[in-house]
Design a protein around this motif. Structure first.
Motif, PDB file in Angstrom:
ATOM      1  N   ILE A   1     -62.588  19.983  93.820  1.00 52.13           N
ATOM      2  CA  ILE A   1     -62.630  20.718  95.088  1.00 52.13           C
ATOM      3  C   ILE A   1     -63.756  20.153  95.941  1.00 52.13           C
ATOM      4  N   ASP A   2     -63.420  19.785  97.161  1.00 52.43           N
ATOM      5  CA  ASP A   2     -64.410  19.272  98.106  1.00 52.43           C
ATOM      6  C   ASP A   2     -64.704  20.359  99.131  1.00 52.43           C
ATOM      7  N   ILE A   3     -65.840  21.023  98.980  1.00 52.72           N
ATOM      8  CA  ILE A   3     -66.147  22.105  99.914  1.00 52.72           C
ATOM      9  C   ILE A   3     -66.668  21.587 101.252  1.00 52.72           C
TER      10      ILE A   3
ATOM     11  N   ALA B   1     -72.624  24.209  97.256  1.00 49.83           N
ATOM     12  CA  ALA B   1     -73.080  23.754  98.569  1.00 49.83           C
ATOM     13  C   ALA B   1     -74.115  22.650  98.439  1.00 49.83           C
ATOM     14  N   LEU B   2     -75.093  22.823  97.564  1.00 46.17           N
ATOM     15  CA  LEU B   2     -76.124  21.795  97.378  1.00 46.17           C
ATOM     16  C   LEU B   2     -75.531  20.497  96.834  1.00 46.17           C
ATOM     17  N   GLN B   3     -74.680  20.618  95.842  1.00 44.06           N
ATOM     18  CA  GLN B   3     -74.068  19.446  95.224  1.00 44.06           C
ATOM     19  C   GLN B   3     -73.191  18.701  96.222  1.00 44.06           C
ATOM     20  N   ALA B   4     -72.410  19.432  96.985  1.00 47.31           N
ATOM     21  CA  ALA B   4     -71.501  18.810  97.951  1.00 47.31           C
ATOM     22  C   ALA B   4     -72.265  18.091  99.065  1.00 47.31           C
ATOM     23  N   LYS B   5     -73.323  18.717  99.546  1.00 46.65           N
ATOM     24  CA  LYS B   5     -74.092  18.117 100.637  1.00 46.65           C
ATOM     25  C   LYS B   5     -74.931  16.932 100.163  1.00 46.65           C
ATOM     26  N   SER B   6     -75.467  17.010  98.955  1.00 49.43           N
ATOM     27  CA  SER B   6     -76.356  15.943  98.491  1.00 49.43           C
ATOM     28  C   SER B   6     -75.599  14.724  97.979  1.00 49.43           C
TER      29      SER B   6
ATOM     30  N   GLU C   1     -60.131  22.882 103.664  1.00 48.81           N
ATOM     31  CA  GLU C   1     -59.264  23.289 102.549  1.00 48.81           C
ATOM     32  C   GLU C   1     -60.099  23.715 101.336  1.00 48.81           C
ATOM     33  N   GLY C   2     -61.128  22.965 101.021  1.00 51.52           N
ATOM     34  CA  GLY C   2     -61.991  23.307  99.897  1.00 51.52           C
ATOM     35  C   GLY C   2     -62.726  24.617 100.115  1.00 51.52           C
ATOM     36  N   LYS C   3     -63.244  24.807 101.319  1.00 51.67           N
ATOM     37  CA  LYS C   3     -63.943  26.056 101.647  1.00 51.67           C
ATOM     38  C   LYS C   3     -63.006  27.252 101.512  1.00 51.67           C
ATOM     39  N   ILE C   4     -61.791  27.104 101.990  1.00 54.73           N
ATOM     40  CA  ILE C   4     -60.813  28.189 101.928  1.00 54.73           C
ATOM     41  C   ILE C   4     -60.473  28.520 100.479  1.00 54.73           C
TER      42      ILE C   4
END
Length: 71
Positions: A44-46, A31-36, A50-53
């Motif tokens: 995977i792009d959370i 989560a931190l890496q994806a948001k920052s 699709e990534g979250k799932i």
């Protein structure tokens, strides 16, 4: 949460606290890496549904296996 899980895994080879620590810290990092950075991790792009799932399904599978080991 641990007061419910610890007794179930007391005589199991599964270390539920270590399993949960890895899952929670991994999710936290993703989560931190994806948001920052807005980038993917292992492709995977959370930030996408699709990534979250994909992550949710895999966490569910890991937990189901952990609980199957105590039956």
């Amino acid at each position: 949460m641990f007061k419910h899980f610890d007794p179930k895994f007391e005589n199991s080879e599964t270390d539920i606290r270590a399993t949960l620590a890895l899952l929670v810290s991994g999710i936290y990092y993703l989560a931190l890496q994806a948001k920052s950075t807005g980038s993917t991790f292992c492709g995977i792009d959370i930030n996408t549904e699709e990534g979250k799932i994909r992550i949710e399904k895999t966490v569910e599978k890991i937990l189901k296996q952990a609980f199957a080991d105590i039956d």
